[in-house]
Design an enzyme around this catalytic site. Sequence first.
Site, short mmCIF file in Angstrom:
data_model
loop_
_atom_site.label_atom_id
_atom_site.label_comp_id
_atom_site.label_asym_id
_atom_site.label_seq_id
_atom_site.Cartn_x
_atom_site.Cartn_y
_atom_site.Cartn_z
N PHE A 1 49.41 40.78 63.19
CA PHE A 1 48.41 41.79 62.83
C PHE A 1 48.57 42.99 63.78
O PHE A 1 48.71 42.81 65.00
CB PHE A 1 47.01 41.19 62.94
CG PHE A 1 45.95 42.07 62.35
CD1 PHE A 1 45.73 42.08 60.98
CD2 PHE A 1 45.19 42.89 63.16
CE1 PHE A 1 44.75 42.91 60.44
CE2 PHE A 1 44.21 43.72 62.61
CZ PHE A 1 44.00 43.73 61.25
N ASP B 1 44.84 34.01 68.04
CA ASP B 1 43.92 34.87 67.30
C ASP B 1 43.51 34.12 66.03
O ASP B 1 44.34 33.83 65.17
CB ASP B 1 44.61 36.20 66.96
CG ASP B 1 43.64 37.20 66.35
OD1 ASP B 1 42.66 36.77 65.72
OD2 ASP B 1 43.88 38.42 66.48
N TYR C 1 33.49 39.04 61.11
CA TYR C 1 33.08 39.70 59.86
C TYR C 1 33.91 39.27 58.66
O TYR C 1 33.71 39.77 57.57
CB TYR C 1 33.08 41.23 60.01
CG TYR C 1 34.36 41.84 60.56
CD1 TYR C 1 35.48 42.00 59.76
CD2 TYR C 1 34.44 42.25 61.88
CE1 TYR C 1 36.65 42.57 60.27
CE2 TYR C 1 35.59 42.81 62.40
CZ TYR C 1 36.70 42.97 61.58
OH TYR C 1 37.84 43.51 62.10
N LYS C 2 34.85 38.35 58.86
CA LYS C 2 35.67 37.85 57.75
C LYS C 2 35.01 36.59 57.18
O LYS C 2 33.93 36.68 56.59
CB LYS C 2 37.10 37.65 58.24
CG LYS C 2 37.75 39.01 58.59
CD LYS C 2 39.08 38.90 59.28
CE LYS C 2 39.63 40.31 59.52
NZ LYS C 2 40.72 40.35 60.49
N ARG D 1 46.55 40.41 47.82
CA ARG D 1 45.98 39.35 48.64
C ARG D 1 44.61 38.97 48.09
O ARG D 1 43.76 39.84 47.89
CB ARG D 1 45.87 39.86 50.08
CG ARG D 1 45.44 38.84 51.07
CD ARG D 1 45.45 39.43 52.48
NE ARG D 1 44.37 40.40 52.65
CZ ARG D 1 43.87 40.74 53.84
NH1 ARG D 1 44.37 40.23 54.95
NH2 ARG D 1 42.90 41.62 53.94
C1 LIG Z 1 40.89 41.42 61.32
C2 LIG Z 1 41.75 41.11 62.49
C3 LIG Z 1 41.53 41.74 63.72
C4 LIG Z 1 40.45 42.77 63.85
O1 LIG Z 1 40.33 43.31 65.12
P1 LIG Z 1 39.08 44.27 65.42
O2 LIG Z 1 39.26 44.64 66.82
O3 LIG Z 1 37.84 43.47 65.16
O4 LIG Z 1 39.14 45.44 64.49
C5 LIG Z 1 42.33 41.38 64.79
N1 LIG Z 1 43.31 40.45 64.65
C6 LIG Z 1 43.56 39.86 63.47
C7 LIG Z 1 44.64 38.84 63.36
C8 LIG Z 1 42.80 40.17 62.35
O5 LIG Z 1 43.05 39.59 61.19
#
Ligand SMILES: *Cc1c(COP(=O)(O)O)cnc(C)c1O
Length: 404
Positions: free
Chosen positions: A123, A193, A218-219, A363
């Site tokens: 990511f 992560d 938030y997911k 997705r």
């Molecule tokens: C959604 C996501 C993030 C989001 O990071 P924020 O700092 O909350 O914007 C980070 N890492 C992964 C793997 C994600 O899927």
Amino acid sequence: MTRDDARALDRIDPLASFRDRFALPEGVIYLDGNSLGALPDAVPAALADTATRQWGDRLIRSWNEGWIDAPQRLGAKIAPLIGAAPDEVIVGDTTSTHLFKAIVAALRHDPTRRTVVSEAGNFPTDLHIAEGAVACVPGARLTVVERAALADALDDDTALLLLTHVHYKTSERYDLTDWTARAHAAGALILWDFSHSVGAVPIDVTAAGADLAVGCTYKYLNGGPGAPAFLYVASRLQEALANPISGWMGHAEPFAFQDAYRPAAGMKRWLVGTPSILAMASLEAALDLWTGIDMAALQAKSATLFAILADAGAQAGLPCVSPTDPSARGSHISFRHDHAYELTQALIARGVIGDFRDPDILRLGLTPLYLSHEDVWRAGEHLREIVATEAWRDPAFATRNAVT
Ligand SMILES: *Cc1c(COP(=O)(O)O)cnc(C)c1O
């Protein structure tokens, strides 16, 4: 699979009742809960109470009536979802900020090791933050390699292996125990992560022996847009690691107002500044929904929902890039298509909300708490029709929005 088959599965679904605890609009099949989880019914009331009673009436007294402990209290509610002890998780900041803190802390932990290893195509924020974090530590560097080359990239210079448990595009899932053991065998720490796996698949950091982890709320956890993120630090490492963003909320005695920084014991030292209480209120109400949820049932339903869409995709002739083995993937399914953007927009126009990931991925998130088998079956029918009729060719579907 027929519609009747899907309905029959709904009738025996042990998680079916959770659907009523979410506010979802009529006419929408929401397949984007892996990006922004749906609104739990309990959240608006919790936000209203926080604003009107806690803030409006109680004013600053509320800090001593539950606000100041929110990062630890919410951390304890997330802990069971990742197999951690209640005092190993704290909530606040963003996933990006937690990543920075954890990467710098890991590099400073063992100055004889200077390399952070991560995966190409991880990511973006994970790689961006790692790049920024190594730039803050003298001599440190970032090595980014393809997944197949990761094992060979670990050596006696590796301070930290940074991996995202479930890949945001493909849904591929790492074996938590296996990769934790590989990092440890090389003498390195591991930072996971869990943004795409918490609330999506069973996780046990304790059994795996994991060191550090971060994740989004938030997911799949439905905490609300921009909800605060979580950080896990194994208790055996808590006194050995230091937060490089040494803010007053992580001080041993913030209200002693001392000039010199002295870290708090335990997870509190990972706090930086004043917690965002409105965002915490939303997240806490969303987390309360998870009490007593059987993660095995969740995973089983996710697998069935996946099979329904995999079947529809196969009939439409769409290549699926997600693993076929449920234990090797998260809770979303991704298809490859040269016009995936247009395909996504055509689905959204029919009320089937999924998303597009550059350059060619459609997705679709499978959230077992609020999707029925019939919902997913209907989404599959729309997908088949749109591909068969090439309805995605309508020029209206080619205009790109800022957020995909
Ligand atoms: C959604 C996501 C993030 C989001 O990071 P924020 O700092 O909350 O914007 C980070 N890492 C992964 C793997 C994600 O899927």
